[in-house]
Design a protein around this motif. Structure first.
Motif, PDB file in Angstrom:
ATOM      1  N   TYR A   1      69.791 -13.666  44.082  1.00 15.82           N
ATOM      2  CA  TYR A   1      68.959 -13.889  45.269  1.00 15.82           C
ATOM      3  C   TYR A   1      69.250 -15.262  45.860  1.00 15.82           C
ATOM      4  CZ  TYR A   1      64.745 -15.164  47.880  1.00 15.82           C
ATOM      5  OH  TYR A   1      63.867 -15.601  48.839  1.00 15.82           O
ATOM      6  N   ARG A   2      69.371 -15.316  47.175  1.00 12.09           N
ATOM      7  CA  ARG A   2      69.528 -16.604  47.878  1.00 12.09           C
ATOM      8  C   ARG A   2      68.428 -16.703  48.933  1.00 12.09           C
ATOM      9  NH1 ARG A   2      75.582 -17.318  49.921  1.00 12.09           N
ATOM     10  NH2 ARG A   2      74.783 -19.425  50.366  1.00 12.09           N
ATOM     11  N   SER A   3      67.739 -17.816  48.956  1.00 13.82           N
ATOM     12  CA  SER A   3      66.586 -18.003  49.831  1.00 13.82           C
ATOM     13  C   SER A   3      67.018 -18.241  51.275  1.00 13.82           C
ATOM     14  CB  SER A   3      65.758 -19.188  49.331  1.00 13.82           C
ATOM     15  OG  SER A   3      64.809 -19.575  50.301  1.00 13.82           O
ATOM     16  N   ILE A   4      66.500 -17.416  52.194  1.00 14.95           N
ATOM     17  CA  ILE A   4      66.809 -17.640  53.600  1.00 14.95           C
ATOM     18  C   ILE A   4      65.939 -18.771  54.161  1.00 14.95           C
ATOM     19  CG2 ILE A   4      67.687 -15.326  53.993  1.00 14.95           C
ATOM     20  CD1 ILE A   4      65.037 -14.614  55.308  1.00 14.95           C
ATOM     21  N   GLY A   5      64.792 -19.027  53.527  1.00 12.76           N
ATOM     22  CA  GLY A   5      63.998 -20.193  53.926  1.00 12.76           C
ATOM     23  C   GLY A   5      64.747 -21.479  53.645  1.00 12.76           C
ATOM     24  N   ALA A   6      65.351 -21.570  52.457  1.00 10.87           N
ATOM     25  CA  ALA A   6      66.150 -22.751  52.114  1.00 10.87           C
ATOM     26  C   ALA A   6      67.339 -22.891  53.054  1.00 10.87           C
ATOM     27  CB  ALA A   6      66.614 -22.652  50.670  1.00 10.87           C
ATOM     28  N   GLU A   7      67.905 -21.762  53.490  1.00  6.35           N
ATOM     29  CA  GLU A   7      69.034 -21.818  54.417  1.00  6.35           C
ATOM     30  C   GLU A   7      68.598 -22.344  55.787  1.00  6.35           C
ATOM     31  OE1 GLU A   7      72.957 -21.330  55.929  1.00  6.35           O
ATOM     32  OE2 GLU A   7      72.081 -21.679  53.948  1.00  6.35           O
ATOM     33  N   LEU A   8      67.402 -21.962  56.250  1.00 11.20           N
ATOM     34  CA  LEU A   8      66.888 -22.510  57.508  1.00 11.20           C
ATOM     35  C   LEU A   8      66.694 -24.024  57.410  1.00 11.20           C
ATOM     36  CD1 LEU A   8      64.252 -19.814  58.562  1.00 11.20           C
ATOM     37  CD2 LEU A   8      66.346 -20.413  59.793  1.00 11.20           C
ATOM     38  N   VAL A   9      66.262 -24.487  56.255  1.00  7.82           N
ATOM     39  CA  VAL A   9      66.109 -25.930  56.037  1.00  7.82           C
ATOM     40  C   VAL A   9      67.483 -26.593  56.028  1.00  7.82           C
ATOM     41  CG1 VAL A   9      65.344 -27.703  54.411  1.00  7.82           C
ATOM     42  CG2 VAL A   9      63.926 -25.679  54.814  1.00  7.82           C
ATOM     43  N   ARG A  10      68.441 -25.989  55.341  1.00 13.46           N
ATOM     44  CA  ARG A  10      69.793 -26.564  55.260  1.00 13.46           C
ATOM     45  C   ARG A  10      70.419 -26.687  56.642  1.00 13.46           C
ATOM     46  NH1 ARG A  10      74.971 -25.618  55.392  1.00 13.46           N
ATOM     47  NH2 ARG A  10      74.682 -23.477  56.090  1.00 13.46           N
TER      48      ARG A  10
ATOM     49  N   ILE B   1      66.887 -26.316  60.961  1.00 13.19           N
ATOM     50  CA  ILE B   1      65.988 -25.625  61.887  1.00 13.19           C
ATOM     51  C   ILE B   1      64.529 -25.948  61.569  1.00 13.19           C
ATOM     52  CG2 ILE B   1      65.247 -23.350  62.692  1.00 13.19           C
ATOM     53  CD1 ILE B   1      68.135 -22.391  62.131  1.00 13.19           C
ATOM     54  N   TYR B   2      64.207 -26.033  60.287  1.00 14.97           N
ATOM     55  CA  TYR B   2      62.866 -26.415  59.854  1.00 14.97           C
ATOM     56  C   TYR B   2      62.967 -27.408  58.709  1.00 14.97           C
ATOM     57  CZ  TYR B   2      61.052 -22.372  62.426  1.00 14.97           C
ATOM     58  OH  TYR B   2      60.727 -21.479  63.416  1.00 14.97           O
ATOM     59  N   SER B   3      61.865 -28.158  58.499  1.00 12.13           N
ATOM     60  CA  SER B   3      61.766 -28.975  57.299  1.00 12.13           C
ATOM     61  C   SER B   3      61.205 -28.106  56.181  1.00 12.13           C
ATOM     62  CB  SER B   3      60.861 -30.187  57.532  1.00 12.13           C
ATOM     63  OG  SER B   3      59.510 -29.775  57.642  1.00 12.13           O
ATOM     64  N   ILE B   4      61.353 -28.563  54.962  1.00  8.66           N
ATOM     65  CA  ILE B   4      60.922 -27.765  53.817  1.00  8.66           C
ATOM     66  C   ILE B   4      59.419 -27.500  53.841  1.00  8.66           C
ATOM     67  CG2 ILE B   4      60.573 -29.766  52.293  1.00  8.66           C
ATOM     68  CD1 ILE B   4      61.764 -27.947  50.031  1.00  8.66           C
ATOM     69  N   HIS B   5      58.646 -28.404  54.435  1.00  8.53           N
ATOM     70  CA  HIS B   5      57.189 -28.236  54.468  1.00  8.53           C
ATOM     71  C   HIS B   5      56.739 -27.261  55.558  1.00  8.53           C
ATOM     72  CE1 HIS B   5      56.892 -31.455  51.584  1.00  8.53           C
ATOM     73  NE2 HIS B   5      57.586 -32.247  52.373  1.00  8.53           N
ATOM     74  N   GLN B   6      57.650 -26.914  56.472  1.00  7.43           N
ATOM     75  CA  GLN B   6      57.293 -25.993  57.552  1.00  7.43           C
ATOM     76  C   GLN B   6      57.549 -24.534  57.195  1.00  7.43           C
ATOM     77  OE1 GLN B   6      59.898 -27.976  60.459  1.00  7.43           O
ATOM     78  NE2 GLN B   6      58.105 -28.288  61.752  1.00  7.43           N
ATOM     79  N   VAL B   7      58.400 -24.296  56.229  1.00  7.06           N
ATOM     80  CA  VAL B   7      58.879 -22.941  55.961  1.00  7.06           C
ATOM     81  C   VAL B   7      57.825 -22.120  55.223  1.00  7.06           C
ATOM     82  CG1 VAL B   7      60.572 -21.572  54.701  1.00  7.06           C
ATOM     83  CG2 VAL B   7      61.302 -23.593  55.950  1.00  7.06           C
ATOM     84  N   SER B   8      57.560 -20.929  55.737  1.00  9.25           N
ATOM     85  CA  SER B   8      56.723 -19.928  55.065  1.00  9.25           C
ATOM     86  C   SER B   8      57.267 -18.566  55.459  1.00  9.25           C
ATOM     87  CB  SER B   8      55.258 -20.055  55.496  1.00  9.25           C
ATOM     88  OG  SER B   8      55.101 -19.666  56.855  1.00  9.25           O
TER      89      SER B   8
END
Length: 344
Positions: free
Chosen positions: A189-198, A201-208
C-alpha cells in the motif's frame, strides 16, 4: 482457583513462542500508570475480548480466555492476570480511524453504476505480487469473467472502500449487501495523502480522507492519476451470514465493535490482545480496546487504527482522526516478564 490459574500460567511461560522483536523495547508499567484506567467501562472491553479470545492459539491466552468466563469482575480480571506493556521501536505513536463505508450500487451495470467490485481471480491467488492497480483498471483482464459482485456509482468511494477493506452496498431496491476483504494483488500500500504532501499540494496537517476525495473530484484527470500511485488493489467477497446490527468482520474473522476494536501491527501486538489507548488531540480517548484487526498502512509498535462505526458520520470522524498518544498492550503476566526480563 485464581492461585491455581496463576501457577499454571507460570508453567506455560516456558513454552511461549519467541514473540520479542529484536528492535523493540518492552517496558512493564502498572495499572496506576494508565491515565483514566479506573474510569473506563471494563465490562464493555471484557465482552469484546470474549468475542475473539477463543480463537487465540497460544496456551496462555486460551487459559485466560477460559478464566474470563468466570472472572471475579471485569476490572479485577484484567488487573489480576495482565500487565500493561509499552512497546516502542523508535517511531512516534500515531492513531487514525477507520469505518465501514456505505456505497450506492447495483447488481447490474448501467450508465450510473459503472465501477465494479471484483472477487479475486485465481491467478492473483497463485502469483504474488500480481498486476498493479493501473494494469488491472486499464485493461480487460477482469472483464467478462463473472467476477463482479456489484457495480457502484463513484470510483473515488470505491477506492476508499478498498482501503477500509469492508463495507455495505445499498442497492437500487433499497436492500443492502455486505462485502468483506477477499484478497489483494500483493503490492504494498502507498498513501495517496502522503503523495499529495510530497507534491506540495497540501501540508501534512491538512490531509484527511475528505480533503483527498474533494481534490480528486475537482481534478478528475490528475485525480485518476493520483489514485494509481497506490499499486495495491483489494478484492472482495460477499458476506451473507452477518446480522445487520453487527459490525464488519476484522482480521480474526469476527465482527468488530465500534469504539472497542482497534487495528494493529500483528508483528508487535497479538491479535485478540487487550490494548490500552491513550489518544491525545482534540477529542482525547482513554479506553481499553481489543486488537481484532490489521491494515496495510498499520505498521509499527505504536501505530493503531480505531474502528469508528458504519456510515457517513463514522467516516467523517475517522477521516479527521490523526493524533499522537501512546498504546499499551495488556500481556499475560508471565509473557510480559518474558518480554521484559529486566523488569523482574
Amino acid at each position: 482457583m485464581i492461585k491455581a490459574a496463576i501457577a499454571a500460567l507460570a508453567v506455560m511461560a516456558a513454552s511461549l513462542p519467541g514473540a520479542a522483536i529484536s528492535e523493540a523495547r518492552y517496558d512493564i508499567l502498572t495499572f496506576n500508570d494508565l491515565d483514566g484506567w479506573a474510569e473506563d467501562d471494563h465490562a464493555a472491553a471484557l465482552k469484546v475480548f470474549n468475542d475473539t479470545c477463543p480463537d487465540m492459539k497460544d496456551v496462555d491466552w486460551r487459559s485466560l480466555c477460559a478464566l474470563a468466563q468466570n472472572s471475579p469482575g471485569p476490572r479485577e480480571f484484567f488487573e489480576l492476570f495482565f500487565r500493561p506493556v509499552l512497546i516502542s521501536e523508535g517511531r512516534d505513536a500515531l492513531f487514525t480511524g477507520y469505518f465501514e463505508p456505505e456505497l450506492n450500487g447495483s447488481l447490474r451495470p448501467n450508465s450510473r453504476y459503472r465501477y465494479p467490485l471484483y472477487r479475486e481471480p485465481p491467478e492473483s491467488r497463485a502469483v504474488s505480487p500480481w498486476l498493479r492497480r493501473q494494469e488491472i483498471e486499464n485493461s480487460d483482464v477482469m472483464k467478462n469473467r463473472g467476477l463482479e459482485i456489484a457495480w457502484v456509482d463513484d470510483p473515488v468511494e470505491l477506492f476508499f472502500l478498498q482501503i477500509q477493506g469492508s463495507g455495505r452496498i445499498r442497492l437500487t431496491d433499497g436492500t443492502m449487501i455486505r462485502v468483506g476483504y477477499g484478497g489483494s494483488n500483493g503490492h504494498e500500500y502507498r498513501s495517496i495523502g502522503a503523495e499529495l504532501v510530497r507534491r506540495g499540494i497540501y501540508s501534512i496537517h491538512q490531509v484527511s480522507a475528505e480533503v483527498i476525495k474533494n481534490w480528486v473530484r475537482r481534478n478528475p484527470e490528475a485525480g485518476a492519476e493520483l489514485l494509481m500511485h497506490n499499486p495495491s488493489y483489494v478484492f472482495f467477497r460477499k458476506i451473507d451470514d452477518l446480522r445487520p446490527d453487527r459490525g464488519p468482520r476484522g482480521a480474526m474473522n469476527r465482527s468488530i465493535t465500534t469504539g472497542r476494536s482497534v487495528a494493529v501491527d500483528p508483528k508487535f501486538v497479538p491479535l485478540g490482545a487487550p490494548v490500552w489507548i491513550e489518544k491525545d488531540g482534540a477529542d482525547p480517548v482513554r479506553r481499553l480496546m481489543i486488537a481484532q484487526d490489521t491494515g496495510s498502512a498499520i505498521k509499527g509498535a505504536q501505530r493503531a487504527d480505531l474502528f469508528m462505526g458504519t456510515g457517513d458520520a463514522a467516516g467523517r470522524a475517522a477521516g479527521q482522526l490523526k493524533d499522537p498518544g501512546r498504546m499499551l498492550v495488556l500481556m499475560p503476566i508471565q509473557r510480559a516478564y518474558a518480554l521484559a526480563p529486566d523488569a523482574i
